[in-house]
Design an enzyme around this catalytic site. Structure first.
Site, mmCIF file in Angstrom:
data_model
loop_
_atom_site.group_PDB
_atom_site.id
_atom_site.type_symbol
_atom_site.label_atom_id
_atom_site.label_comp_id
_atom_site.label_asym_id
_atom_site.label_seq_id
_atom_site.Cartn_x
_atom_site.Cartn_y
_atom_site.Cartn_z
ATOM 1 C CG HIS A 41 -4.774 -1.209 5.395
ATOM 2 N ND1 HIS A 41 -5.840 -0.674 4.719
ATOM 3 C CD2 HIS A 41 -4.178 -2.040 4.526
ATOM 4 C CE1 HIS A 41 -5.885 -1.162 3.506
ATOM 5 N NE2 HIS A 41 -4.883 -1.990 3.353
ATOM 6 C CB CYS A 95 6.617 -2.315 -0.245
ATOM 7 S SG CYS A 95 7.767 -3.400 0.596
ATOM 8 C CG HIS A 123 -4.880 -6.627 -0.974
ATOM 9 N ND1 HIS A 123 -3.755 -5.932 -1.350
ATOM 10 C CD2 HIS A 123 -4.999 -6.458 0.355
ATOM 11 C CE1 HIS A 123 -3.208 -5.387 -0.274
ATOM 12 N NE2 HIS A 123 -3.953 -5.693 0.775
ATOM 13 C CD GLU A 125 1.048 -7.109 -2.408
ATOM 14 O OE1 GLU A 125 0.928 -6.831 -1.211
ATOM 15 O OE2 GLU A 125 1.658 -8.116 -2.826
ATOM 16 C CB SER A 218 -4.306 -4.182 7.888
ATOM 17 O OG SER A 218 -3.097 -4.894 7.814
ATOM 18 C CB SER A 219 -3.953 -7.791 3.480
ATOM 19 O OG SER A 219 -4.173 -8.969 2.860
ATOM 20 C CB SER A 262 -0.106 -0.778 8.559
ATOM 21 O OG SER A 262 -1.116 -1.732 8.667
HETATM 22 S S1 SF4 Z 1 4.481 -6.193 4.838
HETATM 23 FE FE1 SF4 Z 1 5.706 -4.316 4.735
HETATM 24 S S2 SF4 Z 1 7.739 -4.962 4.012
HETATM 25 FE FE2 SF4 Z 1 6.281 -6.606 3.562
HETATM 26 S S3 SF4 Z 1 5.546 -6.217 1.502
HETATM 27 FE FE3 SF4 Z 1 4.088 -5.231 2.853
HETATM 28 S S4 SF4 Z 1 4.814 -3.147 3.042
HETATM 29 FE FE4 SF4 Z 1 6.508 -4.360 2.234
#
Ligand code: SF4
Length: 293
Positions: A41, A95, A123, A125, A218-219, A262
């Protein structure tokens, strides 16, 4: 003397660094690929990759290239099946913390638990994690979103979106513990997120103004901003130093600065130095904070 403090950790997290390294290594080796969603992001990083030929797509089959990059957020398993169908190979930058959340959700699901993901429903993810339960997991972001009728007397397995705030997770677990017959929890929060949230929690209690640098979509950055706002009356979320405004710092003696996972570290440092120059120089114009003031 006015003070500007940076959190101990800022800039790219481990997962983002790793994803960028994988992307750049592939480009160096002449591998042509597109990215399923923006790699991180951060519009500056995404624009830089676009200049190197990496397009951002929403659907895998839109790509004319043979390779598709899966970003840190991960994807549901169907994406891997679709890649095979269209003869594309995946450059997997999921990740490892996200992969761990996916693994636990799948494990709970296969062992017959009702899976609950603590996080934001829309989201990417979270969508990926839910995909590892054949789409069956429930998603809640607070205890008040738990539907008692759906969980009462059930065996429930809980995982967390990696960037979720600890208090959100605790709230959900507190509600569940009185309703369910068995409760399991896999702590899938990422330790980078946890540490950074703790550092922002601490610093935002000590300063008069807190500035968070990072993508507004960005979350993890938004979570840092939420934490800072709850402790500090003047908390700001900016994407670059150009958004800094003079009036935020009138008569201010202490400022805290940090960046999301990010955000390139040099962008956070640029914000830090601009504020530092402004406070030490004591020259406040109207409008934006200019370089060198
Ligand atoms: S913040 Fe970074 S290290 Fe943590 S889960 Fe997300 S991408 Fe991975």
């Amino acid at each position: 003397m006015p003070e500007v403090k940076l959190t101990e950790e800022y800039g790219f997290c481990f997962g983002v660094k790793r994803a960028l390294e994988i992307a750049l290594k592939n480009l160096d080796e002449g591998v042509k690929f597109d990215s399923l969603g923006p790699i991180i992001h951060n519009e500056f990083v995404v624009a830089d990759l676009k200049n190197k030929g990496v397009e951002v797509l929403t659907e895998l089959h839109e790509s004319k290239k043979d390779h598709i990059l899966v970003r840190t957020h991960g994807v549901p398993p169907e994406v891997y099946t679709e890649a095979e169908k269209f003869g594309k190979s995946i450059i997997d930058c999921t990740c490892p913390f996200v992969a761990n959340a996916q693994k636990w959700a799948k494990r709970f699901y296969e062992e017959g638990y009702l899976v609950i993901v603590v996080g934001k429903k829309d989201h990417p993810e979270v969508k990926g994690i839910v995909g590892h339960t054949d789409g069956k997991a429930l998603v809640v972001s607070s205890g008040s979103e738990v539907d008692a009728n759906l969980v009462r007397n059930k065996r429930v397995g809980v995982v967390a979106q990696t960037t979720s705030r600890l208090d959100m997770v605790e709230d959900v677990l507190r509600v569940l513990v009185d309703l369910v017959s068995e409760l399991r929890f896999a702590n899938t929060r990422c330790n980078t997120t946890q540490k950074r949230q703790e550092q922002v929690e601490k610093l935002s209690r000590e300063v008069e103004v807190m500035v968070i640098v990072g993508g507004k979509n960005s979350s993890n950055t938004r979570r840092l901003y939420e934490i800072a706002s709850s402790n500090c009356k003047k908390a700001y979320l900016i994407e670059s130093s150009d958004e800094l405004m003079n009036e935020w710092f009138y008569n201010v003696n202490s400022v805290g600065v940090t960046g999301g996972a990010s955000t390139p570290p040099e962008m956070v440092e640029e914000v830090y130095y601009r504020i530092k120059n402004l406070l030490e120089g004591g020259v406040y114009g109207r409008g934006k904070v200019n370089e060198g003031q």
